[in-house]
Enzyme design. Structure first.
Site, PDB file in Angstrom:
ATOM      1  N   ARG A 187       0.849  -1.568  -0.020  1.00  0.00           N
ATOM      2  CA  ARG A 187      -0.260  -0.307  -0.018  1.00  0.00           C
ATOM      3  C   ARG A 187       1.176   1.202   0.440  1.00  0.00           C
ATOM      4  NH1 ARG A 187      -1.959   1.099   4.508  1.00  0.00           N
ATOM      5  NH2 ARG A 187      -1.179  -0.821   5.876  1.00  0.00           N
ATOM      6  N   LYS A 233      -9.381  -1.762   1.905  1.00  0.00           N
ATOM      7  CA  LYS A 233      -9.456  -0.942   2.610  1.00  0.00           C
ATOM      8  C   LYS A 233     -10.041   0.376   2.345  1.00  0.00           C
ATOM      9  CE  LYS A 233      -6.196  -2.772   5.127  1.00  0.00           C
ATOM     10  NZ  LYS A 233      -6.292  -3.637   6.142  1.00  0.00           N
ATOM     11  N   HIS A 236     -10.386  -1.867  10.985  1.00  0.00           N
ATOM     12  CA  HIS A 236      -9.998  -2.175  11.440  1.00  0.00           C
ATOM     13  C   HIS A 236      -9.845  -3.411  12.470  1.00  0.00           C
ATOM     14  CE1 HIS A 236      -5.090  -2.259   9.576  1.00  0.00           C
ATOM     15  NE2 HIS A 236      -5.970  -3.460   9.085  1.00  0.00           N
ATOM     16  N   SER A 244      -1.107  -2.967  11.297  1.00  0.00           N
ATOM     17  CA  SER A 244      -0.102  -3.958  10.190  1.00  0.00           C
ATOM     18  C   SER A 244       0.818  -4.977  11.081  1.00  0.00           C
ATOM     19  CB  SER A 244      -0.461  -3.285   9.251  1.00  0.00           C
ATOM     20  OG  SER A 244      -1.589  -2.260   7.979  1.00  0.00           O
ATOM     21  N   CYS A 254       0.956  -6.600  13.196  1.00  0.00           N
ATOM     22  CA  CYS A 254       0.897  -7.264  14.589  1.00  0.00           C
ATOM     23  C   CYS A 254       0.508  -8.631  14.926  1.00  0.00           C
ATOM     24  CB  CYS A 254       0.108  -5.807  15.572  1.00  0.00           C
ATOM     25  SG  CYS A 254       1.097  -4.546  15.681  1.00  0.00           S
ATOM     26  N   ASP A 289      -9.691  -9.118   8.774  1.00  0.00           N
ATOM     27  CA  ASP A 289      -9.502  -7.186   9.263  1.00  0.00           C
ATOM     28  C   ASP A 289      -9.953  -6.599   9.037  1.00  0.00           C
ATOM     29  OD1 ASP A 289      -6.560  -5.854   7.949  1.00  0.00           O
ATOM     30  OD2 ASP A 289      -7.631  -6.241   6.416  1.00  0.00           O
TER      31      ASP A 289
HETATM   32  C1  OXD Z   1      -2.645  -4.361   6.375  1.00  0.00           C
HETATM   33  C2  OXD Z   1      -3.602  -5.615   5.684  1.00  0.00           C
HETATM   34  O1  OXD Z   1      -1.779  -3.479   6.238  1.00  0.00           O
HETATM   35  O2  OXD Z   1      -4.571  -6.034   5.779  1.00  0.00           O
HETATM   36  O3  OXD Z   1      -3.517  -3.736   7.286  1.00  0.00           O
HETATM   37  O4  OXD Z   1      -3.282  -5.571   4.473  1.00  0.00           O
HETATM   38 MN    MN Z   2      -5.282  -4.757   8.113  1.00  0.00          MN
END
Ligand code: OXD
Ligand code: MN
Length: 589
Positions: free
Chosen positions: A69, A206, A226, A248, A250, A275
């Site tokens: 991203r 996202k 999230h 992200s 973790c 997610d």
């Molecule tokens: C993030 C994902 O980056 O879920 O949070 O890909």
């Molecule tokens: Mn994510």
């Protein structure tokens, strides 16, 4: 072509702009999937993997300049900058349309445009939302097929309505200088150009389910978060559901599919989502959550039999792998898979590779896209259109010293405060050294599609409206010992903490009131068997007490950092300033 006039008209406008040679309206059928898979194979968009060992699995490689991203190229586009707030990049909507129209102009010449109707949430549920993504990438179509519900059934649910999110994506020349991921919440529109990487182009995820949906949630009185969702089933068959937000990297996917340790063999953990959670107030006055997605877009490296056996089982069929190593026998490999690498293979860039080369074979952000239905621990309720009732909300991040293993907020407002100061650190390899802190409120820093101060206010408002709100906790699996080692084994042992949390929600266990919230009495977290773990042979009640301790000096610095963090929010709700002052006071500051 579908008969919905609003969809037809919008697709025609997008065709005029991007000028594709052909248009294919996606119906979501198996026959269509086979045809598109063949087409994608023939143009080299995907490679077939060993169909005996990994049936229905394929491999895709992105352009090496396009592997993640791109937060610096992600914009919230509104009339007023204030609506995007201090944590988002902002562009004026008219300027963004003008600038991106130039880039999109003719971008699909010589290419095919695919029109994908998709539903976030089960088709037809009153909580679901419909989008249409037009894209010139077959990879996107094949991934959206896994990650969302697509095709004719979605159009049937939409009927004649013009209430759909409009997503436009073109790969164009995949040039980072001409890459933009723009969101227009006022128009329910997303424009993404110049990338072929998942998080930038699978617009349901996202872009829609968090950035656009967070705006919808604010306007309509619900939360788009999230968060993973999991259920814990007791030996008596009672299931309690927990939603958890972590930045992200973790271990959200691992936690969502965790296996309880041997001492808790009679308990089961069920995955509802890994997610994203959409949460609404139910008729019973509780907060109910659905997972709007249909698949997992998980990070491959580090996924192993130890860290996440359920994810490994999920990706054995019907999975698209992106940027992993291809082995000579046509299977896949990545760093941290827990099995020996092949003597040689093809790396994520498509080059010949050996483990001795010193280069990573799989990109650190390489991914699997797999149907959630294939997960061995998928919850029976995962497609329930009403969702599941949430007992606890967890916030967490990587903190070497600050946060104890777990603590409970005093109440909802205090919980929102804890979410608003969430942070994660990079830990240096050197003993005891602590890396850079990134504040990531509610793990939504890159995903909140409007002014973060208004987002905090919305959370506070929700708290007033939920008659029976979930309890809010903070967890930290990543505390380090003075020697720089992880003080807690994590993975399946995190169950022990979640068990305490569920017991708290059911009023079955006491706690110790501290300056930051309620902390477990050390005898209330069962540590039997932890010392059979490799590296944790010496773990005992003192180790646990250490993990639950609050270091005044460390918190003094944290409190001053929170003050700095809060300066960013001009419109910070007064409730949060009061919470901050309260924390200072409790520490005698
Ligand atoms: C993030 C994902 O980056 O879920 O949070 O890909
Ligand atoms: Mn994510």
């Amino acid at each position: 072509m579908y008969s919905n006039k609003a969809v037809q008209q919008w697709v025609e406008e997008m065709m005029e702009l991007t000028k594709p040679d052909n248009v294919i309206w996606i119906d979501g059928s198996e026959e269509e999937k086979d045809r598109l898979t063949k087409e994608a194979l023939s143009i080299g968009e995907i490679e077939e993997l060993n169909q005996d060992k990994l049936p229905g699995c394929y491999l895709h490689r992105t352009n090496p300049n396009d592997v993640a991203r791109v937060e610096h190229l992600t914009y919230i586009c509104t009339d007023k900058e204030e609506d995007a707030g201090p944590t988002n990049n902002w562009m004026n909507s008219d300027e963004a349309y003008a600038k991106l129209s130039e880039l999109f102009d003719g971008s699909m010449k010589g290419r095919t445009m695919y029109v994908i109707p998709f539903s976030m949430g089960t088709v037809g549920s009153e909580f679901s939302k419909i989008g249409i993504e037009v894209t010139d990438s077959i990879y996107v179509v094949l991934n959206m097929r896994i990650m969302t519900r697509i095709g004719k059934r979605v159009m049937d649910a939409l009927g004649d309505s013009a209430d759909f999110t409009k997503g436009l994506h073109a790969r164009a020349d995949v040039n980072p200088d001409r890459r933009f991921i723009c969101h227009f919440p006022q128009d329910n529109t997303i424009w993404s150009i110049g990338s072929g990487y998942g998080g930038n182009v699978l617009l349901g995820k996202k872009c829609f389910a968090l950035r656009i949906a967070s705006n919808m949630g604010k306007n309509e009185g619900w939360l788009a978060e999230h968060m993973l969702i999991l259920g814990i089933e007791s030996p008596q068959g009672e299931v309690s559901y927990v939603a958890a937000a972590f930045p992200s990297a973790c271990g959200k996917t691992n936690l969502a599919m965790m296996l309880p340790p041997n001492e808790y063999k009679d308990y089961k953990v069920w995955c509802v989502g890994d997610d994203i959670a959409w949460m609404r107030i139910g008729e019973d006055g509780r907060l109910w959550a659905v997972n709007p997605e249909a698949g997992f877009f998980g990070v491959a490296p580090g996924t192993s039999r130890k860290s996440n056996p359920n994810a490994l089982a999920t990706v054995q069929s019907n999975t698209i792998f992106t940027n992993v190593v291809r082995t000579p026998e046509g299977t896949v490999w990545w760093e941290g898979m827990g099995v020996d690498p092949p003597a040689a293979g093809i790396d994520w860039r498509g080059n010949e590779w050996t483990p001795e080369s010193g280069e990573k074979g799989a990109h650190p952000n390489s991914r699997f896209t797999a149907p959630a239905s294939q997960c061995p621990c998928i919850s029976q309720e995962w497609e329930n259109p009403k969702g599941v009732p949430i007992s606890a909300i967890l916030f967490g991040g990587r903190r070497a010293k600050v946060a104890p293993l777990v603590y409970q907020s005093f109440d909802w407002e205090n919980g929102v405060f804890i979410g608003s100061i969430m942070a994660s650190e990079t830990t240096a390899a050197n003993i005891g050294q602590v890396g850079v802190v990134r504040r990531d409120p509610m793990a939504m820093l890159p995903f909140c599609g409007y002014n973060m101060s208004d987002y905090f206010a919305h959370w506070l408002e929700m708290g007033k409206k939920i008659p029976n709100p979930p309890k809010i906790f903070n967890v930290n699996w990543f505390r380090l010992t003075d020697e720089g080692k992880f003080a807690w084994p994590g993975y399946g042992d995190n169950f022990r903490v979640i068990k305490w949390i569920v017991d708290r929600c059911n009023d079955e266990v006491d706690a110790r009131q501290t300056e930051i919230g309620y902390v477990p009495n050390s005898t209330d977290i069962n540590i039997d068997g932890i010392n059979s773990e490799k590296g944790y042979e010496d773990f005992n009640i003192e180790s646990l007490e250490d993990l639950l301790s609050i270091d005044m000096n460390v918190w003094a610095k944290e409190i001053s950092d929170i003050g700095e963090h809060y300066k960013m929010f001009e419109k910070l709700p007064s409730e949060l300033s009061i919470q901050y002052e309260g924390l200072k006071k409790r520490f005698g500051m």
